[in-house]
Design a protein around this motif. Structure first.
Motif, PDB file in Angstrom:
ATOM      1  N   ASN A  33      -5.433   1.701  -3.337  1.00  0.00           N
ATOM      2  CA  ASN A  33      -4.565   0.381  -4.062  1.00  0.00           C
ATOM      3  C   ASN A  33      -5.457  -0.575  -4.496  1.00  0.00           C
ATOM      4  OD1 ASN A  33      -1.838   1.236  -2.686  1.00  0.00           O
ATOM      5  ND2 ASN A  33      -3.201   1.952  -1.088  1.00  0.00           N
TER       6      ASN A  33
ATOM      7  N   LEU B 191       0.890  -1.374   0.098  1.00  0.00           N
ATOM      8  CA  LEU B 191       0.051  -0.103   0.070  1.00  0.00           C
ATOM      9  C   LEU B 191       0.854   1.293   0.178  1.00  0.00           C
ATOM     10  CD1 LEU B 191      -1.933  -2.310   1.102  1.00  0.00           C
ATOM     11  CD2 LEU B 191      -3.236  -0.544   2.388  1.00  0.00           C
ATOM     12  N   ARG B 192       0.563   2.243  -0.949  1.00  0.00           N
ATOM     13  CA  ARG B 192       1.402   3.480  -1.033  1.00  0.00           C
ATOM     14  C   ARG B 192       1.045   4.424   0.038  1.00  0.00           C
ATOM     15  NH1 ARG B 192      -1.404   2.891  -5.894  1.00  0.00           N
ATOM     16  NH2 ARG B 192      -2.649   4.739  -5.310  1.00  0.00           N
TER      17      ARG B 192
END
Length: 307
Positions: A158, A41-42
Protein backbone atom coordinates in the motif's frame (compact mmCIF):
# COMPACT_ATOMS: atom_id res chain seq x y z
CA UNK A 1 24.39 -1.93 5.44
CA UNK A 2 23.05 1.44 4.34
CA UNK A 3 24.17 4.44 6.40
CA UNK A 4 22.21 7.67 6.48
CA UNK A 5 23.39 10.93 8.07
CA UNK A 6 20.68 12.84 9.88
CA UNK A 7 21.02 16.56 9.20
CA UNK A 8 20.25 19.09 11.89
CA UNK A 9 20.13 18.93 15.63
CA UNK A 10 17.93 16.27 17.27
CA UNK A 11 14.79 17.55 18.92
CA UNK A 12 15.49 18.48 22.56
CA UNK A 13 13.62 16.77 25.37
CA UNK A 14 11.02 19.11 26.77
CA UNK A 15 7.29 19.22 27.43
CA UNK A 16 5.06 21.62 25.51
CA UNK A 17 3.91 23.80 28.36
CA UNK A 18 3.73 26.87 26.14
CA UNK A 19 0.24 27.43 24.73
CA UNK A 20 1.63 28.58 21.39
CA UNK A 21 3.79 25.49 21.03
CA UNK A 22 0.88 23.24 21.91
CA UNK A 23 -1.19 24.97 19.23
CA UNK A 24 1.51 24.25 16.66
CA UNK A 25 1.63 20.61 17.71
CA UNK A 26 -2.15 20.24 17.48
CA UNK A 27 -2.22 21.96 14.07
CA UNK A 28 0.53 19.64 12.77
CA UNK A 29 -1.29 16.59 14.05
CA UNK A 30 -4.49 17.66 12.27
CA UNK A 31 -2.52 18.04 9.04
CA UNK A 32 -1.24 14.48 9.45
CA UNK A 33 -4.78 13.27 10.09
CA UNK A 34 -6.04 15.02 6.97
CA UNK A 35 -3.34 13.36 4.91
CA UNK A 36 -4.20 10.00 6.45
CA UNK A 37 -7.89 10.19 5.50
CA UNK A 38 -7.22 9.03 1.95
CA UNK A 39 -5.27 5.96 3.09
CA UNK A 40 -7.15 2.68 3.14
CA UNK A 41 -5.16 -0.56 3.14
CA UNK A 42 -6.35 -3.21 0.74
CA UNK A 43 -7.37 -6.62 2.01
CA UNK A 44 -4.56 -9.10 2.62
CA UNK A 45 -5.23 -12.53 4.15
CA UNK A 46 -8.15 -11.14 6.12
CA UNK A 47 -9.71 -14.53 6.80
CA UNK A 48 -6.48 -15.81 8.34
CA UNK A 49 -5.72 -12.76 10.46
CA UNK A 50 -9.14 -11.35 11.31
CA UNK A 51 -10.38 -11.73 14.86
CA UNK A 52 -11.64 -15.33 15.27
CA UNK A 53 -14.75 -14.37 17.22
CA UNK A 54 -16.17 -11.59 19.37
CA UNK A 55 -17.39 -12.49 22.86
CA UNK A 56 -18.42 -8.99 23.82
CA UNK A 57 -18.76 -5.69 21.99
CA UNK A 58 -19.49 -2.33 23.64
CA UNK A 59 -19.40 1.37 22.81
CA UNK A 60 -20.30 0.78 19.15
CA UNK A 61 -17.41 -1.65 18.72
CA UNK A 62 -14.75 0.46 20.42
CA UNK A 63 -14.53 -2.15 23.20
CA UNK A 64 -14.02 -5.71 22.00
CA UNK A 65 -13.51 -8.94 23.90
CA UNK A 66 -12.00 -11.40 21.43
CA UNK A 67 -12.37 -15.17 21.60
CA UNK A 68 -8.73 -16.25 21.90
CA UNK A 69 -7.99 -19.97 22.26
CA UNK A 70 -4.45 -21.25 22.65
CA UNK A 71 -5.33 -24.65 21.17
CA UNK A 72 -6.64 -23.03 18.00
CA UNK A 73 -4.64 -19.80 17.72
CA UNK A 74 -1.23 -21.30 18.51
CA UNK A 75 -1.26 -25.07 18.15
CA UNK A 76 -3.44 -25.25 15.03
CA UNK A 77 -1.94 -22.14 13.51
CA UNK A 78 1.73 -22.97 14.05
CA UNK A 79 3.75 -25.74 12.48
CA UNK A 80 6.00 -25.59 15.55
CA UNK A 81 4.14 -23.89 18.42
CA UNK A 82 5.42 -20.33 19.04
CA UNK A 83 8.42 -20.90 16.79
CA UNK A 84 7.17 -21.33 13.22
CA UNK A 85 3.75 -20.57 11.79
CA UNK A 86 2.30 -22.60 8.93
CA UNK A 87 3.35 -21.48 5.48
CA UNK A 88 -0.05 -20.17 4.34
CA UNK A 89 0.27 -17.30 6.82
CA UNK A 90 3.54 -16.01 5.34
CA UNK A 91 4.63 -14.35 2.10
CA UNK A 92 8.29 -13.41 1.82
CA UNK A 93 7.73 -10.87 -0.96
CA UNK A 94 7.92 -8.02 1.52
CA UNK A 95 11.32 -9.23 2.67
CA UNK A 96 12.72 -8.22 -0.73
CA UNK A 97 12.09 -4.62 0.34
CA UNK A 98 13.67 -5.02 3.77
CA UNK A 99 16.90 -3.13 4.49
CA UNK A 100 19.15 -2.69 7.52
CA UNK A 101 19.89 1.01 7.99
CA UNK A 102 21.85 3.15 10.43
CA UNK A 103 20.63 6.69 11.10
CA UNK A 104 23.40 8.90 12.48
CA UNK A 105 22.70 11.80 14.81
CA UNK A 106 25.08 14.01 16.80
CA UNK A 107 25.48 11.80 19.85
CA UNK A 108 24.19 8.41 18.77
CA UNK A 109 23.22 6.15 15.90
CA UNK A 110 19.91 4.36 15.45
CA UNK A 111 19.99 0.90 13.92
CA UNK A 112 16.74 -0.15 12.32
CA UNK A 113 15.13 -2.28 9.68
CA UNK A 114 13.30 -0.36 6.99
CA UNK A 115 10.69 -2.22 4.94
CA UNK A 116 8.93 -0.70 1.95
CA UNK A 117 9.29 2.69 0.30
CA UNK A 118 12.59 4.32 1.25
CA UNK A 119 11.39 7.78 0.15
CA UNK A 120 8.06 9.57 -0.20
CA UNK A 121 6.10 6.84 1.55
CA UNK A 122 2.35 7.39 1.90
CA UNK A 123 2.47 6.45 5.58
CA UNK A 124 4.84 4.97 8.14
CA UNK A 125 4.53 2.43 10.94
CA UNK A 126 7.09 2.12 13.73
CA UNK A 127 7.25 -0.86 16.09
CA UNK A 128 9.13 -0.43 19.38
CA UNK A 129 10.14 -3.69 21.06
CA UNK A 130 10.07 -4.41 24.78
CA UNK A 131 12.81 -5.17 27.29
CA UNK A 132 15.55 -7.45 25.97
CA UNK A 133 14.49 -7.02 22.35
CA UNK A 134 16.07 -5.32 19.37
CA UNK A 135 15.23 -4.48 15.76
CA UNK A 136 15.15 -8.16 14.77
CA UNK A 137 11.97 -8.80 16.75
CA UNK A 138 9.79 -6.54 14.62
CA UNK A 139 10.69 -8.21 11.32
CA UNK A 140 10.33 -11.85 12.32
CA UNK A 141 8.33 -13.54 9.57
CA UNK A 142 7.60 -16.91 11.14
CA UNK A 143 6.95 -16.23 14.82
CA UNK A 144 3.97 -14.53 16.49
CA UNK A 145 1.69 -16.37 14.11
CA UNK A 146 3.11 -14.57 11.10
CA UNK A 147 1.57 -11.28 12.21
CA UNK A 148 4.71 -9.17 11.67
CA UNK A 149 4.92 -10.66 8.18
CA UNK A 150 1.34 -9.61 7.50
CA UNK A 151 2.12 -6.09 8.72
CA UNK A 152 5.13 -5.86 6.41
CA UNK A 153 3.06 -7.03 3.44
CA UNK A 154 0.23 -4.63 4.22
CA UNK A 155 2.71 -1.75 4.33
CA UNK A 156 4.62 -2.63 1.17
CA UNK A 157 1.48 -3.38 -0.87
CA UNK A 158 0.00 0.00 0.00
CA UNK A 159 2.94 2.34 -0.58
CA UNK A 160 3.98 2.70 3.04
CA UNK A 161 7.14 2.09 5.02
CA UNK A 162 7.73 0.11 8.21
CA UNK A 163 10.51 0.64 10.74
CA UNK A 164 11.71 -1.71 13.47
CA UNK A 165 14.44 0.12 15.43
CA UNK A 166 16.73 -1.03 18.22
CA UNK A 167 15.97 1.05 21.31
CA UNK A 168 18.71 0.93 23.99
CA UNK A 169 16.47 1.92 26.93
CA UNK A 170 13.05 3.30 27.70
CA UNK A 171 14.12 6.55 29.33
CA UNK A 172 15.26 9.87 27.85
CA UNK A 173 18.03 8.07 25.97
CA UNK A 174 15.55 5.79 24.24
CA UNK A 175 13.27 8.75 23.54
CA UNK A 176 16.14 10.54 21.79
CA UNK A 177 16.57 7.50 19.53
CA UNK A 178 12.87 7.57 18.71
CA UNK A 179 13.07 11.32 18.02
CA UNK A 180 15.95 10.68 15.61
CA UNK A 181 13.96 8.05 13.74
CA UNK A 182 10.87 10.28 13.47
CA UNK A 183 13.00 13.21 12.26
CA UNK A 184 14.53 10.93 9.62
CA UNK A 185 11.06 9.86 8.45
CA UNK A 186 10.03 13.51 8.20
CA UNK A 187 13.01 14.13 5.93
CA UNK A 188 12.61 11.17 3.57
CA UNK A 189 8.79 10.98 3.62
CA UNK A 190 7.63 14.46 4.70
CA UNK A 191 3.93 13.82 4.05
CA UNK A 192 3.71 10.44 5.75
CA UNK A 193 1.54 10.22 8.87
CA UNK A 194 3.10 7.90 11.44
CA UNK A 195 1.53 5.13 13.50
CA UNK A 196 3.62 4.36 16.58
CA UNK A 197 3.19 0.83 17.96
CA UNK A 198 4.88 -0.31 21.16
CA UNK A 199 5.02 -3.73 22.78
CA UNK A 200 5.36 -4.50 26.48
CA UNK A 201 7.81 -2.15 28.25
CA UNK A 202 8.37 -0.33 24.97
CA UNK A 203 4.97 1.25 25.60
CA UNK A 204 6.75 3.67 27.95
CA UNK A 205 8.18 5.31 24.82
CA UNK A 206 4.78 5.50 23.15
CA UNK A 207 3.49 7.47 26.11
CA UNK A 208 6.61 9.64 26.26
CA UNK A 209 6.35 10.29 22.53
CA UNK A 210 2.71 11.32 22.92
CA UNK A 211 3.90 14.44 24.74
CA UNK A 212 7.00 15.16 22.67
CA UNK A 213 6.32 17.93 20.11
CA UNK A 214 8.62 16.48 17.46
CA UNK A 215 6.89 13.10 17.63
CA UNK A 216 3.27 13.83 18.53
CA UNK A 217 2.86 16.34 15.69
CA UNK A 218 3.36 13.53 13.15
CA UNK A 219 1.26 10.82 14.79
CA UNK A 220 -1.77 9.29 13.10
CA UNK A 221 -2.14 6.72 15.87
CA UNK A 222 -0.68 5.00 18.93
CA UNK A 223 -0.90 1.23 19.43
CA UNK A 224 -0.14 -0.32 22.83
CA UNK A 225 0.39 -4.10 22.75
CA UNK A 226 0.45 -5.74 26.16
CA UNK A 227 1.96 -2.61 27.66
CA UNK A 228 1.70 -0.15 30.49
CA UNK A 229 -0.82 2.59 31.01
CA UNK A 230 -0.16 6.30 31.44
CA UNK A 231 -1.99 8.42 34.00
CA UNK A 232 -0.79 11.62 32.32
CA UNK A 233 -1.94 10.85 28.77
CA UNK A 234 -5.00 13.09 29.05
CA UNK A 235 -2.70 16.09 29.48
CA UNK A 236 -0.44 15.19 26.55
CA UNK A 237 -0.13 16.92 23.19
CA UNK A 238 -1.35 13.79 21.39
CA UNK A 239 -4.51 13.68 23.50
CA UNK A 240 -5.31 17.33 22.77
CA UNK A 241 -4.79 16.58 19.07
CA UNK A 242 -7.22 13.62 19.22
CA UNK A 243 -4.59 11.13 18.08
CA UNK A 244 -6.29 7.71 17.89
CA UNK A 245 -5.21 5.12 20.45
CA UNK A 246 -5.68 1.35 20.45
CA UNK A 247 -4.99 -0.64 23.61
CA UNK A 248 -4.65 -4.42 23.14
CA UNK A 249 -4.16 -6.79 26.05
CA UNK A 250 -4.53 -10.40 27.14
CA UNK A 251 -6.76 -11.12 30.13
CA UNK A 252 -4.21 -13.65 31.39
CA UNK A 253 -1.18 -11.33 31.09
CA UNK A 254 1.07 -11.98 34.12
CA UNK A 255 3.27 -8.91 33.46
CA UNK A 256 0.81 -6.02 33.16
CA UNK A 257 -2.75 -6.22 34.46
CA UNK A 258 -5.34 -5.74 31.73
CA UNK A 259 -7.64 -3.93 34.17
CA UNK A 260 -5.28 -0.96 34.20
CA UNK A 261 -5.64 -0.65 30.43
CA UNK A 262 -9.40 -0.96 30.65
CA UNK A 263 -9.42 1.80 33.27
CA UNK A 264 -7.36 4.02 30.96
CA UNK A 265 -9.77 3.33 28.12
CA UNK A 266 -12.73 4.37 30.26
CA UNK A 267 -10.95 7.44 31.61
CA UNK A 268 -10.06 8.69 28.13
CA UNK A 269 -13.57 8.08 26.76
CA UNK A 270 -15.28 9.68 29.74
CA UNK A 271 -12.89 12.61 29.93
CA UNK A 272 -13.66 14.02 26.49
CA UNK A 273 -16.63 16.19 25.54
CA UNK A 274 -16.77 14.33 22.25
CA UNK A 275 -16.15 10.61 21.89
CA UNK A 276 -12.37 10.27 21.86
CA UNK A 277 -10.96 7.91 19.17
CA UNK A 278 -9.80 5.11 21.46
CA UNK A 279 -10.28 1.35 21.24
CA UNK A 280 -9.71 -1.43 23.72
CA UNK A 281 -9.23 -5.02 22.47
CA UNK A 282 -9.11 -7.69 25.17
CA UNK A 283 -8.02 -11.19 24.15
CA UNK A 284 -9.82 -13.57 26.47
CA UNK A 285 -7.33 -15.85 28.31
CA UNK A 286 -4.48 -14.35 26.26
CA UNK A 287 -1.00 -13.97 27.73
CA UNK A 288 1.63 -11.23 27.49
CA UNK A 289 2.57 -11.79 23.85
CA UNK A 290 -0.96 -12.49 22.60
CA UNK A 291 -1.72 -8.95 21.31
CA UNK A 292 1.35 -9.02 19.05
CA UNK A 293 0.20 -12.35 17.64
CA UNK A 294 -3.48 -11.54 17.33
CA UNK A 295 -3.98 -7.84 16.60
CA UNK A 296 -5.70 -7.25 13.26
CA UNK A 297 -3.28 -4.76 11.68
CA UNK A 298 -5.40 -3.89 8.66
CA UNK A 299 -8.47 -3.15 10.75
CA UNK A 300 -6.40 -1.12 13.22
CA UNK A 301 -4.53 0.97 10.66
CA UNK A 302 -7.59 1.66 8.52
CA UNK A 303 -9.52 2.80 11.59
CA UNK A 304 -6.69 5.14 12.60
CA UNK A 305 -6.25 6.60 9.12
CA UNK A 306 -9.99 7.23 8.88
CA UNK A 307 -10.15 9.37 12.02
Amino acid sequence: MESTKLMGIPVRLFRPYCILLLGIVVFGAHLSAAQAETIQLRAYKNKLFGYPGILDSRDNGAYLKVDYQKARDIHKRDQTPERRVKGKYVSLRAKRQQRAITIKAQNHSVEAYEVGASKKAKFAVIFVHGRGGDRRLGVKDWTFGGNFNRLKNLVTKNGGVYYAPTIPSFDSRGLSHLQTLVTYIRQVSPKAPIVLACGSMGSILCWSGSNDPGISSRLAGIVILGGTGDDTFTSSAAYHANVPVLLAHGSGDPVYDWRNQQALYQRVRNGSDDVYPIRFVLFNTGSHGTPIRMIDWRDTLNWMFAQ
